[in-house]
Structure formats: C-alpha cells, structure tokens
Motif scaffolding. Sequence first.
Motif: not given
Length: 477
Positions: A44-53, A165-175, A194-202
Amino acid sequence: MTMNAERFYIDGAWVEPLGGGSMPIMDPAQNAKIGTVALGTAADVDRAVDAATRAFEEFGLWPKAERLALLRRIRLGTAARQEDLAWAMSHEMGAPISMARAMQAEAGIGHADGFIEALAKQDERWTLPNGDTLTREPIGPVGAITPWNWPINQIALKVLPALATGCPVILKPSEHTPLSAQLYAEILHEAGVPAGAFALIHGTGPEVGEALSTHPGLAMVSFTGSTRAGIAVSKAAAETVKRVTLELGGKNPNLVFADCGAALAERVRYAVAECFLNTGQSCDAPTRLIVERACYDEVLEIAEAAAKATKVSDPKQEGDHLGPLFDQLQWDRVQALIAKGIDEGARLLAGGLGKPEGLEHGWYARPTVFADVTPEMTIARQEIFGPVLSILPAEDEAEMIALANATDYGLAAYIQTGDPMRAERVARRLRAGAVHINGGGLGWGTPFGGYKASGNGREGGMQGLEDYQEVKSLHFG
C-alpha cells in the motif's frame, strides 16, 4: 454508533487495501468495540509513493498563491467539520467532548491559521550581499507518522506544512485513532488537494511505519511518538539518507518560586490542571513540580486539594473533567508506575491505584499527586503519560534549575514566579524547547520541539515550513 476505517485514500480516491489485516477500534470509556480499521502493508505504501512521485512533478511547482488558497480552503473545511472531529476523538481516544471541541479539534483550525500566516510572510527567493540568489524549494514526497494522544493536532502539524511547501505527503496515523484521520482526509479531498499529493494509510508501526521510514522514494519522514520509536525511525531512515524530524517524549519540569506571593494558589492549581490535561497524555505535560522549600508545605496543601477536586467522568458528557486513559496497555503502565512511586517511598497525597468509584468499565485512572519525590525515583525520571504529578522540594534557585535539567528530555519547562527578572534568568538556563511563564500558552504559528531526547526539528510556524524545504543557490555570470 459504529464507524469503520476500512479503506485508504490514495491518488485522490478511496481504495481497498491490498492486504487483509484489520483490528478493532475501541472506545476506552466503555472498553467496547465501535468499529474496524484496516491495516495496510508495504505494498500500500508503494502504491501511495508512486502516486506522490507523479504528483510532485506538478504540485512541487505550484506558486505560493495557489498553495495559500489551498490552505485557506482546508482551514474552512476543518472549521465546518469541527464537531465531527471532536466527536471522533472523544470516541476513539477518550477526550472529553468539551475539551475535544475546544482544544483537540480546534488545533486543526489554529495550525492552519499559523501556517497560512507563515507562508504568506516567507521569502522563497532572496539575494545575498555577494550577489548570489537563494531559493526555497519543496524537499519532495514525505511520510508522516502521528500518535493517538492529540490526533488532529499532530496530523495538522505535518500535513499542512507539507502541502504549504508543495510536498506530497503520505500519512500513517495511529491505528488506534483512525476515525479523526479519515475525517481529515475527507476535508482535504473536498478542499481540492490534487490527486497523489495526499495519501492516508492505516497500519502498524512495524509494517506501514517501517515501510515509510525505509522507502527510497520519500525524501523525508516526520514522526511524533515515543523516544524509543523515534530512534527506530531514525535508524530505519538512515539507509536512504532521508531527512528525519522527530517530536518525542518529555519529563517536563515546573518550577514554583516562593515569590509568587498572593498568586501562589492560582499558579499551583494551574500546574495541577496542566499536568492532568488530556488525562496526562501529553508529551509536554508539566509532570515534575519543583518547589522552593520556603513555600513547599503550602504548595502541597494546594496541590492535594486541587487533585481531589478534579473530576473524572464519561468523555461523552459536556463539562470540565478528565476522561479515561486511551487503552488497557496505557492504564496498566500508569498503574505500575503509581505502584513504583509508592514502593520507592514517595508520599501519596491524592489518588493512587485503581479506578475512580463508579467508573469500573472504562480505562479511567485516579488523578494522583506524590510529594517528597527524590530525583532518583522512577516517577521523577520516566514519562508516565497519565494523570500523575510528582512534587520535588529544592532549597533555592540554583538547585531548582539543576533538578529541572536533570533529565534526558528537553521538550518543555514551566516557571511560576512573581519576579520578571528571575523568569528571564531561569528560562535562559533551562534546557527545553519551550518555556511557559506564569501560565503562558503556545500560540498558533510558534515553533514547537525539544532538546536532547525530546527530538529534533520544529513543528509550526516558519520553522515548521523550513523543515519541508531545501535551499538552492543560484550563481549568475
């Protein structure tokens, strides 16, 4: 009411997790299941990083005006969902609803204001006296790992400066606190991130947190949590030489001087309330009350009365009271440390072991105050993360400063004094990232962070933006 967090937000859409793991969402006030959260994997992280990139190619070039407009839309959306955020945090981690609304959810609005002001004022291009030009640029896609005790506060302190600042961010909050994070993702989507600039993964730290820390596609990871876990994140990130910012634990001193005079009772009641805020589950809680001998006995009487007057009740009820600790593991830890204080000879003034009368079903703790604590005692050294105050006597200013600094941590410190010159003098000598004088609070937009084992980097305001930026020099011929 049952609420689930069974999908992730990746590349602008809610998607099914690639793995099949899950765990219950628990209400600590009743020790009852209220929903289910899906647990992510490295895939799931790989998928989010690809979108963020992919998103970074365009989002990283957004002009400041567009980023400011985005932050303002997020701020409006957060204000509109404040009650929903408060409700979620009251259920998932036990914050009393009045406090959840006024502090926990309000933090999302306040931090948005702080970052909007900081970004508007920040120079992203300037010229040195030697004629060279410097520019600030986004560092790149980042990972953000946040804790359960102040869910939206910590999410906002990482997600907002990344987007600012223009950085896409992938968030892992506390489960353990996925509901408020899911609501925040909805706010960001509706604000037009925008799509890919934010992701949420539990997910868990060992799985999703580790994947974020080690991922070569991320330029930075920002972590808030225990010092032990922060060290692990730093080690994991070292292989890819990514930037790491850490906001970790604290064993924060509160120095009470006899020169408070007529304000002494007010200042001590404040000290007790600040220690117990959020049921003591705050990294910057003033848990060591270091008291000048000349007023020590009087302070003990005031602190004892204040603790015994502190109410503990159902977090769903309006009012000024403490809620439960957030789960059994935390309750067991707090009980063990209270027992340690008793066994090592500290004098129990209020509270103690067990649950308050009539609150046997949730993870409630008794507001506890120890007197005659010595520096070598466990309760004077270890972060308890519960409503437990340790009071230590000291002969004079020099000994009080020495005791205050006799800790591995350096997140916050507090001073109660009637002498402005003493306040400045003592604050200068305290090894802490923030010093609160006579009840002064931290304003929105002020950088937050600590010395020593309390972490590195700063969150909030201008310095919080700079953590997500690189500086480039341009040399024109």
